[in-house]
Design an enzyme around this catalytic site. Structure first.
Site, PDB file in Angstrom:
ATOM      1  N   MET A  30      80.706  21.879  15.648  1.00 12.03           N
ATOM      2  CA  MET A  30      79.806  20.982  14.724  1.00 12.03           C
ATOM      3  C   MET A  30      78.415  21.226  14.701  1.00 12.03           C
ATOM      4  O   MET A  30      77.585  20.288  14.241  1.00 12.03           O
ATOM      5  CB  MET A  30      80.087  19.511  14.631  1.00 12.03           C
ATOM      6  CG  MET A  30      81.869  19.018  14.379  1.00 12.03           C
ATOM      7  SD  MET A  30      81.969  17.403  13.886  1.00 12.03           S
ATOM      8  CE  MET A  30      81.521  16.524  15.258  1.00 12.03           C
ATOM      9  N   GLY A  31      78.069  22.213  15.430  1.00  8.80           N
ATOM     10  CA  GLY A  31      76.567  22.680  15.618  1.00  8.80           C
ATOM     11  C   GLY A  31      75.899  21.654  16.664  1.00  8.80           C
ATOM     12  O   GLY A  31      76.337  21.217  17.624  1.00  8.80           O
ATOM     13  N   HIS A  37      78.695  24.863  24.303  1.00  3.84           N
ATOM     14  CA  HIS A  37      79.362  25.746  23.137  1.00  3.84           C
ATOM     15  C   HIS A  37      79.164  27.091  23.297  1.00  3.84           C
ATOM     16  O   HIS A  37      80.091  27.798  23.070  1.00  3.84           O
ATOM     17  CB  HIS A  37      78.514  25.435  21.904  1.00  3.84           C
ATOM     18  CG  HIS A  37      78.686  23.815  21.298  1.00  3.84           C
ATOM     19  ND1 HIS A  37      77.627  22.833  21.466  1.00  3.84           N
ATOM     20  CD2 HIS A  37      79.493  23.225  20.774  1.00  3.84           C
ATOM     21  CE1 HIS A  37      77.889  21.783  21.107  1.00  3.84           C
ATOM     22  NE2 HIS A  37      79.136  21.905  20.752  1.00  3.84           N
ATOM     23  N   LYS A 149      86.197  19.419  27.527  1.00  4.94           N
ATOM     24  CA  LYS A 149      85.610  18.084  27.593  1.00  4.94           C
ATOM     25  C   LYS A 149      86.023  17.020  26.421  1.00  4.94           C
ATOM     26  O   LYS A 149      86.318  15.964  26.779  1.00  4.94           O
ATOM     27  CB  LYS A 149      84.128  18.364  27.231  1.00  4.94           C
ATOM     28  CG  LYS A 149      83.313  16.821  27.030  1.00  4.94           C
ATOM     29  CD  LYS A 149      81.745  17.253  26.794  1.00  4.94           C
ATOM     30  CE  LYS A 149      81.109  15.970  26.567  1.00  4.94           C
ATOM     31  NZ  LYS A 149      81.435  15.129  25.265  1.00  4.94           N
ATOM     32  N   GLN A 153      91.701  15.969  22.316  1.00  3.45           N
ATOM     33  CA  GLN A 153      91.395  16.912  21.108  1.00  3.45           C
ATOM     34  C   GLN A 153      92.242  18.370  21.462  1.00  3.45           C
ATOM     35  O   GLN A 153      92.889  18.747  20.630  1.00  3.45           O
ATOM     36  CB  GLN A 153      90.054  17.203  20.725  1.00  3.45           C
ATOM     37  CG  GLN A 153      89.730  18.053  19.596  1.00  3.45           C
ATOM     38  CD  GLN A 153      88.323  18.400  19.206  1.00  3.45           C
ATOM     39  OE1 GLN A 153      87.745  17.529  18.421  1.00  3.45           O
ATOM     40  NE2 GLN A 153      87.774  19.431  19.904  1.00  3.45           N
ATOM     41  N   VAL A 176      81.077  22.324  30.987  1.00  2.00           N
ATOM     42  CA  VAL A 176      79.740  22.515  31.390  1.00  2.00           C
ATOM     43  C   VAL A 176      78.924  21.513  31.732  1.00  2.00           C
ATOM     44  O   VAL A 176      78.934  20.809  30.775  1.00  2.00           O
ATOM     45  CB  VAL A 176      79.247  23.722  30.480  1.00  2.00           C
ATOM     46  CG1 VAL A 176      77.689  24.059  31.229  1.00  2.00           C
ATOM     47  CG2 VAL A 176      79.887  24.831  30.394  1.00  2.00           C
ATOM     48  N   SER A 185      76.533  17.497  26.444  1.00  2.00           N
ATOM     49  CA  SER A 185      76.880  16.898  24.990  1.00  2.00           C
ATOM     50  C   SER A 185      75.934  17.017  23.827  1.00  2.00           C
ATOM     51  O   SER A 185      74.825  16.790  24.123  1.00  2.00           O
ATOM     52  CB  SER A 185      77.686  15.564  25.103  1.00  2.00           C
ATOM     53  OG  SER A 185      77.791  14.815  23.757  1.00  2.00           O
ATOM     54  N   SER A 186      76.219  17.364  22.532  1.00  2.00           N
ATOM     55  CA  SER A 186      75.312  17.166  21.418  1.00  2.00           C
ATOM     56  C   SER A 186      74.731  15.804  21.437  1.00  2.00           C
ATOM     57  O   SER A 186      73.559  15.578  20.937  1.00  2.00           O
ATOM     58  CB  SER A 186      75.989  17.477  20.063  1.00  2.00           C
ATOM     59  OG  SER A 186      76.289  18.922  20.076  1.00  2.00           O
TER      60      SER A 186
END
Length: 288
Positions: A30-31, A37, A149, A153, A176, A185-186
């Protein structure tokens, strides 16, 4: 690196790689990319000759009051990072392409989606399963890489692939972490400096659970109590989290409730620090 916004162009690129005999790894994101990522892309490159990442903030997996509008969107930075790690292609669709007018189909997620995130975020895993299955259809890769993570899901997607006979191999990638243990995490970018200290409680609680297991404690309630204590105990240098959605030990393969913990177990936490909801997990024992 090629960048595609149109479905047909992206699909044709993947088909061309398959026709040329290249194993192709799909890395859905999701960017707002970080090293976690990028490690997925790197793992895909190790296993396959070609890689294609996706950047799409999927609206159907966000519930009312969640952070869809605020979710960080940094496409130019993301593309630069993907270039740096050698990604071959990126699919960057908009919502109208993924959910055109009249779209009304959704995937009913498997049983493993029913508790934890599925219970607390109704509709979330239907949104996840739907968009991931769409990506598998749009980009018929040989492999797809997902991080541990988002442990539940990962299980949901693996079960969907199995149940619906999707011709793709799922690669699971390790979490990571920062040097202080915080899982990348974003949403970490939302944390203030003080909140970041509180966020360290999640990895510390998981470590305490694993340490207790290594010392011989096999009682699930005890291990869960240990995590709750670490998350909530007072401390100036590491303030407690603001609330706990869950801190549980479950079966590693199906998230079944356990009384006695064996090596096939995973400790999972979801907690809020300030207004930011964070998740983390650790597999217990020798399974992974």
């Amino acid at each position: 690196m090629q960048v595609f916004q149109q479905i047909d162009e992206a699909r044709n690129w993947v088909r061309q790689q398959r026709a040329a005999g290249h194993r192709t790894a799909l890395v859905p994101t999701m960017g707002a990319l970080h090293q976690g990522h990028l490690s997925l892309v790197e793992l895909g490159r190790q296993r396959c000759e070609k890689t294609i990442a996706t950047i799409f903030v999927n609206p159907t997996q966000f519930g009312p009051g969640e952070d869809f509008e605020q979710y960080p969107r940094l496409p130019e930075e993301d593309l630069q990072l993907l270039r740096q790690v050698g990604t071959d292609a990126v699919f960057l669709p908009d919502a109208a392409a993924m959910y055109p007018t009249g779209f009304s189909t959704a995937v009913s997620p498997p049983d493993v989606a029913g508790d934890l995130e599925g219970r607390l975020r109704p509709g979330h895993f239907s949104g996840v399963a739907t968009v991931v299955l769409k990506l598998f259809q749009i980009l018929p890769a040989t492999h797809a890489v997902f991080g541990r993570k988002d442990y539940q899901q990962l299980l949901v997607i693996a079960a969907m692939v199995r149940d619906l006979n999707v011709d793709i191999e799922i690669i699971d990638a390790p979490i990571v972490r920062e040097a202080d243990g915080l899982a990348l995490s974003s949403r970490n970018r939302y944390l203030s400096q003080d909140e970041r200290q509180s966020a360290k409680r999640l990895s510390a609680a998981l470590q305490a659970c694993c340490d207790a297991f290594a010392d011989g404690n096999r009682d699930a309630d005890d291990l869960q109590s240990i995590m709750h204590a670490v998350l909530t105990e007072s401390g100036k240098s590491h303030p407690p989290v603001d609330s706990i959605d869950y801190a549980v030990v479950r079966g590693a393969d199906d998230l079944r409730v356990l009384n006695t913990v064996t090596a096939d177990a995973v400790a999972l936490i979801a907690a809020k620090v300030g207004s930011t909801r964070l998740i983390d997990n650790r597999v217990i024992g020798n399974t992974h």
